[in-house]
Design a protein around this motif. Structure first.
Motif, PDB file in Angstrom:
ATOM      1  N   VAL A 202      -3.931   1.979  -5.556  1.00 57.68           N
ATOM      2  CA  VAL A 202      -3.276   3.133  -4.947  1.00 57.68           C
ATOM      3  C   VAL A 202      -2.466   3.798  -6.042  1.00 57.68           C
TER       4      VAL A 202
ATOM      5  N   TYR B   9      -6.220   4.868   4.960  1.00 64.36           N
ATOM      6  CA  TYR B   9      -5.787   4.920   3.571  1.00 64.36           C
ATOM      7  C   TYR B   9      -4.281   5.144   3.472  1.00 64.36           C
TER       8      TYR B   9
ATOM      9  N   VAL C 161      -1.423   2.669   1.832  1.00 69.60           N
ATOM     10  CA  VAL C 161      -0.546   3.067   0.735  1.00 69.60           C
ATOM     11  C   VAL C 161       0.904   2.725   1.086  1.00 69.60           C
TER      12      VAL C 161
ATOM     13  N   ALA D  26      -8.326   1.068  -1.978  1.00 71.99           N
ATOM     14  CA  ALA D  26      -6.920   0.756  -1.680  1.00 71.99           C
ATOM     15  C   ALA D  26      -6.737  -0.706  -1.301  1.00 71.99           C
TER      16      ALA D  26
END
Lengths: 659, 153
Positions: B107, A201, A205, B102
């Protein structure tokens, strides 16, 4: 099936020796048109639809670049390359197995952000790659602009705009494959590795932050003020009220086209006119000429009524005709005893055109009854698939499916199962956890009738009352939910989250639908016809060896005692082990044939039992291949006794139900 | 924007929401159980309980002010259909679930539009229409984007 895979690898192995250096791997997000591009590049047919997860297996082909043959590999769509999630596994394996292949990333130009997220992950592999911006026409329509030169500069790889369905840009793509190169440092710079469960994750990002930088420099959006009609239909399809109406409309259309036009008008024509009046008599004459022994075929009347159906009972009659035709039943000339030679001829004669003859039974059933039904179903199904409606159906039923330990996505294989359960069993791969795959497979094998069987069942339904037909439908749905609910409790696995992309609604293209329907028909027929001939042959030999009557006697307690059916129907159930639709057609014959032996209640019991049977032997092999032999064994051991159990219970309920 | 059930009280002075059992009066108050005053545990302000009948009448004619609009961060399920929001954070406990969102571009910082809530949430991120379950929608926290501002996007 395993053998199939082996030959596939062998073929590629041969191709790899000649074109190892120049292999191309098509990678991209789901539903961006990789398969369209693949078939445009290689000229090979692959199934193409408008929902994510159409491609579950890799496809291989060859294309010519500068006169040189180059292997092309199509992969299932992925959203990211982390091998931790199961769906990316196949694609990761392909990339690992072809270390020198060039990566051609296919992207939906409308969804540039998601595509670039994948571009960055691919770039980290440090291999020559290029980006294909597909669906440029749709980008135009939604008001987006991409500065392709700028994007190419930023990424450091060739970027080619295409409209794969129209074939635009394919040449440019072929030219640019040669200059595919490693991505620029900016995108290829590996994201700082972080540890722990949140690593994927956090890295994504960070990647998205970079993607936004790129997007800011080359992407502009000026969305049109009014939504298009297709968009509106897409919204209606997921609305609780309008969506239900749309679903009812779609179901009715499907029932009308497949159940009434396909299983009624077309089957009538093929069975009565083509087979009963022309093919069968012709075959009988031909066989009689080749295998002569003294006998006389009987004549029987053939009635044909051409009508356009409106409801199951009413229609617009266009014409009727009656005619005397040659029957497969025959009498020996009186007072003649056959020599051993003539007996042998008679044996062959019966095998081809007798009561259980390959031509009179297997062919007429396979081509006259199954083909029209399956063809109409696949046609409607291809339309639904290409429109983009199916994922929206998943949205509607998600809550319902939760109770069965599934999520809405499972509706895709279930609907596909109405066409062919074997194909649908393979499609369960789009589900994320093993629990979901097992339950969906079980329900497919148990309670989702395939199109061939559905058509026969609809014909049987004509013999029972409306309440009884409604009871049958409700019972099947009820059984599916009850078994699903129980299985969800028994199985210790996990159910995945329901996060599903809804592809845009599109007008289906005639060419694709026609090709897809034909390809599926071919697949179906090559699988079905040999099994029909095998089944008929088994029946024929059992009949000849006088085993059929013995089996009938052995099965009597089960068939007559428990189900309350005439003992002769045992052969229907026997053949139902091979293909349940074939079993159903034997029951149909007993229910509506020249001398019906079943009462309306018995028809209902027979319908219930045969519907719950295992679809066919091919499905069983497919389950064994997809989920392992143990699971296949358990599913089989559960299904057959369960089918008889439910059938018996329905029989016991005769007095309560009243039908 | 659920209305608080009647055993919840809202302090008219500071807006603090609390249960009756949380109120503590001074020990040895002569009013005893005949006291009809409620004391806010936050600001110690005392106010009379609203008679039930009056409460019904008030709820019948006056709309409860939607206090949630003033809050910075709301759950996705609190957004109105057609409203836009900027994603603030994902509170998913499973990291795989967070990552699953995501990869669709969800996000912190990305903008989304809520298209429908029933039977399943459908949101739009960029040009992707995404269906997500209610349970997951509750774990997505967003900042409302006022409609006037959203129109320029």
């Amino acid at each position: 099936m395993k053998g199939n895979q082996d030959t596939a690898t062998l073929n590629v192995g041969r191709a790899a020796t000649t074109a190892q250096e120049a292999a191309i791997v098509l990678v991209g997000n789901p539903n961006v048109g990789k398969s369209v591009l693949f078939s445009k590049l290689t000229g090979k047919f692959v199934i193409i639809s408008n929902y994510p997860g159409t491609t579950v297996e890799i496809a291989r082909g060859e294309t010519r670049l500068d006169g040189e043959a180059v292997a092309v590999i199509d992969t299932p769509g992925v959203n990211e390359l982390s091998s931790r999630t199961g769906d990316a596994q196949v694609t990761c394996d392909v990339l690992r197995d072809h270390p020198s292949a060039k990566i051609v990333q296919v992207a939906d130009a409308k969804n540039l952000r998601r595509a670039l997220l994948l571009t960055l992950q691919l770039a980290e592999l440090g291999r020559p790659q290029m980006l294909v911006l597909n669906m440029m026409d749709e980008l135009d329509r939604c008001g987006g602009r991409i500065d392709i030169r700028k994007l190419s500069e930023l990424l450091g790889v060739p970027v080619v705009p295409t409209v794969a369905t129209a074939g635009t840009g394919i040449h440019l793509l072929q030219k640019n494959v040669a200059v595919a190169c490693n991505a620029s440092d900016f995108v290829a710079r590996a994201v700082a590795p972080s540890s722990g469960a949140a690593a994927d994750y956090d890295r994504n990002v960070e990647r998205l932050r970079r993607v936004n930088e790129v997007m800011g420099q080359c992407y502009t959006l000026d969305r049109p003020r009014h939504p298009t009609f297709a968009q509106k239909i897409g919204w209606w399809a997921t609305d609780p009220l309008r969506g239900t109406l749309l679903l009812a409309l779609a179901l009715y259309f499907m029932f009308w086209f497949v159940g009434l036009v396909g299983a009624g008008t077309f089957v009538n024509f093929f069975e009565e006119v083509v087979f009963h009046r022309h093919v069968s008599p012709w075959a009988i004459h031909a066989v009689d000429a080749v295998l002569p022994f003294p006998h006389q075929h009987a004549m029987e009347p053939s009635e044909y009524k051409l009508e356009i159906p409106l409801t199951p009972t009413r229609g617009i009659a266009l014409m009727t005709s009656t005619r005397e035709v040659l029957s497969s039943k025959y009498n020996l000339a009186p007072g003649v005893t056959l020599s051993w030679w003539q007996e042998a001829l008679r044996f062959l004669h019966d095998f081809l055109v007798g009561e259980y003859g390959a031509i009179t039974m297997a062919f007429s059933y396979g081509f006259a009854i199954v083909l029209p039904i399956v063809a109409t179903f696949f046609l409607v199904f291809s339309l639904l698939e290409d429109s983009g409606y199916l994922p929206r159906l998943a949205v509607m039923v998600n809550r319902l499916f939760r109770g069965m330990g599934l999520n809405g996505k499972a509706v895709l294989p279930m609907v596909l199962g109405l066409g062919c359960d074997t194909m649908a069993t393979m499609t369960t791969r789009i589900l994320e956890t093993r629990k979901e795959r097992v339950i969906t497979t079980l329900l497919l094998a148990l309670a989702v009738p395939c199109s061939a069987q559905l058509g026969v069942l609809m014909a049987m339904m004509a013999r029972i009352s409306y309440p009884a037909a409604a009871f049958w439908v409700l019972l099947m749905v009820g059984v599916a939910f009850a078994v699903g609910w129980l299985a969800a409790r028994v199985h210790r696995g996990q159910t995945s989250d329901f996060i599903m992309e809804l592809p845009p609604m599109r007008l289906p293209q005639f060419g694709n639908i026609a090709v897809k329907t034909l390809a599926r028909l071919e697949w179906y027929l090559t699988e079905v016809i040999p099994l029909f001939i095998l089944g008929t042959a088994i029946l024929f030999f059992l009949d000849r060896l006088d085993l059929l009557s013995k089996i009938t006697r052995v099965c009597e307690p089960l068939v007559k005692g428990w189900l309350g059916l005439p003992p002769e129907t045992a052969n229907a159930f026997l053949i139902g082990f091979l293909r349940r639709d074939y079993g159903a057609v034997c029951l149909l014959d007993a229910a509506t044939g020249s001398n019906p032996t079943l009462s309306a209640h018995q028809v209902l019991v027979a319908m219930v039992t045969i519907t719950l049977f295992m679809p066919c032997i091919a499905t069983m092999f497919m389950i064994a291949r997809e989920l392992g032999k143990r699971t296949a064994l358990w599913v089989t051991l559960f299904i057959f006794p369960f089918a008889f159990l439910v059938g018996g219970i329905v029989h016991r309920l005769e007095h309560i139900l009243g039908f | 924007m659920k209305k608080p059930p009647h055993h919840y009280h809202l302090c008219p002075l500071c807006g603090f929401e609390f249960e009756r059992t949380e109120t503590h009066c001074a020990d040895g108050c002569p009013m005893g159980r005949f006291c009809n005053l409620i004391r806010c545990p936050n600001c110690q302000y005392e106010f009379p309980a609203e008679p039930r009948l009056l409460g019904w009448v008030r709820r019948l004619f006056c709309r409860e002010p939607s206090r949630a609009t003033q809050r910075e961060m709301v759950g996705l399920h609190e957004l109105e259909v057609g409203e836009q929001g900027e994603l603030v954070c994902l509170s998913c406990e499973q990291h795989s679930r967070r990552n699953a969102l995501a990869v669709y571009g969800l996000v912190p910082g990305s903008r989304l539009l809520l298209q429908q809530k029933r039977p399943t949430f459908v949101i739009r991120v960029g040009e992707t229409e995404l269906a997500i379950e209610t349970g997951i929608a509750r774990e997505i926290f967003v900042k409302r984007i006022p409609r006037e501002e959203a129109a320029f996007q």
